[in-house]
Motif scaffolding. Sequence first.
Motif, PDB file in Angstrom:
ATOM      1  N   ASP A 156       2.074  -6.116  -3.679  1.00  0.00           N
ATOM      2  CA  ASP A 156       1.815  -6.453  -2.276  1.00  0.00           C
ATOM      3  C   ASP A 156       1.264  -5.240  -1.514  1.00  0.00           C
ATOM      4  N   GLU A 189      12.553  -4.092  -7.196  1.00  0.00           N
ATOM      5  CA  GLU A 189      12.740  -5.542  -7.371  1.00  0.00           C
ATOM      6  C   GLU A 189      12.314  -6.022  -8.750  1.00  0.00           C
ATOM      7  N   GLU A 225      15.148  -2.207   1.835  1.00  0.00           N
ATOM      8  CA  GLU A 225      14.192  -3.007   2.628  1.00  0.00           C
ATOM      9  C   GLU A 225      14.924  -4.110   3.366  1.00  0.00           C
ATOM     10  N   LYS A 262       4.755  -6.996   8.619  1.00  0.00           N
ATOM     11  CA  LYS A 262       6.162  -6.634   8.833  1.00  0.00           C
ATOM     12  C   LYS A 262       6.314  -5.252   9.474  1.00  0.00           C
ATOM     13  N   TYR A 272       6.996  -1.972 -10.438  1.00  0.00           N
ATOM     14  CA  TYR A 272       7.122  -2.912  -9.324  1.00  0.00           C
ATOM     15  C   TYR A 272       7.097  -4.328  -9.879  1.00  0.00           C
ATOM     16  N   HIS A 297       5.063   2.523  -2.639  1.00  0.00           N
ATOM     17  CA  HIS A 297       5.868   2.143  -3.804  1.00  0.00           C
ATOM     18  C   HIS A 297       5.409   2.990  -4.986  1.00  0.00           C
ATOM     19  N   TYR A 300      12.958 -14.645   4.550  1.00  0.00           N
ATOM     20  CA  TYR A 300      12.854 -15.581   3.436  1.00  0.00           C
ATOM     21  C   TYR A 300      14.096 -16.482   3.405  1.00  0.00           C
TER      22      TYR A 300
HETATM   23  C1  GCB Z   1       9.365  -6.773  -0.905  1.00  0.00           C
HETATM   24  C2  GCB Z   1       8.535  -5.759  -1.585  1.00  0.00           C
HETATM   25  C3  GCB Z   1       7.469  -5.196  -0.682  1.00  0.00           C
HETATM   26  C4  GCB Z   1       6.792  -6.349   0.058  1.00  0.00           C
HETATM   27  C5  GCB Z   1       7.841  -7.005   0.935  1.00  0.00           C
HETATM   28  C6  GCB Z   1       7.315  -8.217   1.717  1.00  0.00           C
HETATM   29  O1  GCB Z   1      10.451  -7.071  -1.279  1.00  0.00           O
HETATM   30  O2  GCB Z   1       9.296  -4.719  -2.133  1.00  0.00           O
HETATM   31  O3  GCB Z   1       6.542  -4.480  -1.447  1.00  0.00           O
HETATM   32  O4  GCB Z   1       5.697  -5.938   0.792  1.00  0.00           O
HETATM   33  O5  GCB Z   1       8.897  -7.462   0.134  1.00  0.00           O
HETATM   34  O6  GCB Z   1       6.695  -8.027   2.746  1.00  0.00           O
HETATM   35  O7  GCB Z   1       7.543  -9.335   1.279  1.00  0.00           O
END
Ligand code: GCB
Length: 610
Positions: free
Chosen positions: A192, A433, A519, A586, A394, A369, A496
């Motif tokens: 991502d 993750e 996070e 975010k 990752y 990351h 989520y």
């Molecule tokens: C996560 C990832 C991160 C993503 C984030 C998201 O868990 O570690 O790299 O950008 O979520 O925004 O969903």
Amino acid sequence: MNVKNIMMTLALVAAIGAKAQKEVVAPQNVYARQTMSLNGDWHYFVDQQEQGYYDYRMNPTNWGYFVNAKPKKPSDLVEYDFDACPTMQVPGDWNTQDEQLFVYEGTIWMKKDFEIGDGLRTTDNGRFLLYFGAVNYEAIVYVNGKKAGRHVGGFTPFCYDVTDFVHEGKNFVIVKIDNKRHKDNVPTLIFDWWNYGGITRDVLLVSVPETYVEDYSLRLDALPQSADGKNSVIDFSLKLNRPVAGEAVTVTFPELKIRRTFSTDENGCLHEQLSTKKSKLELWSPDNPKLYKVLLEREGETIEDEIGFRIIETRGKQLLLNGKPIFLRGVCSHEETAYTSRRCNSAADADTLLSWARSLGCNFIRLAHYPHNEHAVREAERQGFLLWSEIPVYWTISWQNEETYANAERQLTDMIRRDHNRAAIIIWSLANETPHSDARDKFLGRLAQTARSLDNTRLISMAMEVTGASNYVNRLQDNMNKYVDVVSFNQYIGWYRDVNDAPKMKWEIPYEKPVIISEFGGGAKAGLHGDKGQRWTEEFQENLYRENLAMLDKIDGLAGTCPWVLKDFRSPRRPLPGIQDGFNRKGLFSDQGKRKKALYVLREWYEKKR
Ligand code: GCB
């Protein structure tokens, strides 16, 4: 770290670092060496089918673009011409320098002419090293038409001894760069963030004596005996590039009135202890990011560095900096510039992001990351930020593939090797993750052991995930718990999962270790306002932060939080028109530096955590 351990470390670094013929270990603190910058304009062109590398039977050719052919007579056929092509800036990603390359993933050739003359000469028998801070993802490097080597991994330095390839006067370097994603790469096919391609960090021609200081380490072994820091002992180890005994090396800390000369052993190494009886040693911390100037001198070279001294450790569920409990008021950050959203590579690029982090009240940054550039790490250290540095293991890596493992281990080794003198870095992170399986456990377990053997003075962690959530009980169960010093996990309640669940949540983290929330967060489009139940509004994100902070505060052993993320960043996984437009939203700051409402909620909470 005791002497035996340091020796093991250097030996291991040397073993892991065993390289192809021309490849050498990137010298510690390369910016303090005698160098000529090869940054600036490089000619480039796109090669979608890699015909500059493979012939029409798909075999690598000897007459590829790297020979830089020129027609010698009018009838000669040469279908390329670097010098007639446009240029782009190095360091820099190609995506933001040429509109047509914004989404390009493939091969590009780049060329730079340089002259060896008065600006940079070797001493008799001296060596020329060609250093790349990072190239994403694969680089094949040629100097004056000859192959120096191939490197994979987009965020760590690599270096070739090109002495035999260069001469006084005009020279050229050509690099074939390929940023196509592959399943067995690190990272893998999906991630991502934007897959910025190119020579994204500095390129330097380094002039060193035939025997030179390859690596050194300066750090506190334990907290000073007395409260005023007297009688502190600094561990000093050093390794030459060759096993030469009897080489004199003088180490000087002017401010500490330390000046000692030592002689290398038969391995070309030193393992010594420096005592600072005469003056008080100030420890490095976010409140007092004290750095001491140090000089390493030997015949033909002088290396200057700035070193901070601090001890990071855990006691039960507590995190201790210099013996005192500390709460990590963190934030996650990608290596992407403010305003322009391109790859960062300078202290100035870092400075804007750091000033934003400071305005949140942060004392800690998770460099996500992948390892960020050395300028950024050093700038953060000067400004007093504690850092988490990680490798791009990752999501779903090819756990069973031995080559993938070697790649990850190389990235880990090179990250630690480059930054092991940075007091700011307190955590090496191995992964983010990752899905549980025996193969993954084995892969990460090996990585953890490598990290530990390379550096047992820092903490090891990884961003884990909550493994079970029923009846509002979040459970964290991960076989990797035995390898980590700090239990860190990402959680996205409110984004989520329903935000109204937050007040009901309980946590089960069955490990006697400090906990970091690596996070949490949710998206908002800066300037979009509405009800707190309306997704993408600043109010939605604000409420999410409020609920999360109240919830996280109840976690036993909570030693820090790193909300996701400092600023909106580019990602191909975020297509929603009018809202995301190719950005993960975010951020607490928009990509244009606009402050979102959630920022103030976090700031207020961090104010109370001081
Ligand atoms: C996560 C990832 C991160 C993503 C984030 C998201 O868990 O570690 O790299 O950008 O979520 O925004 O969903």
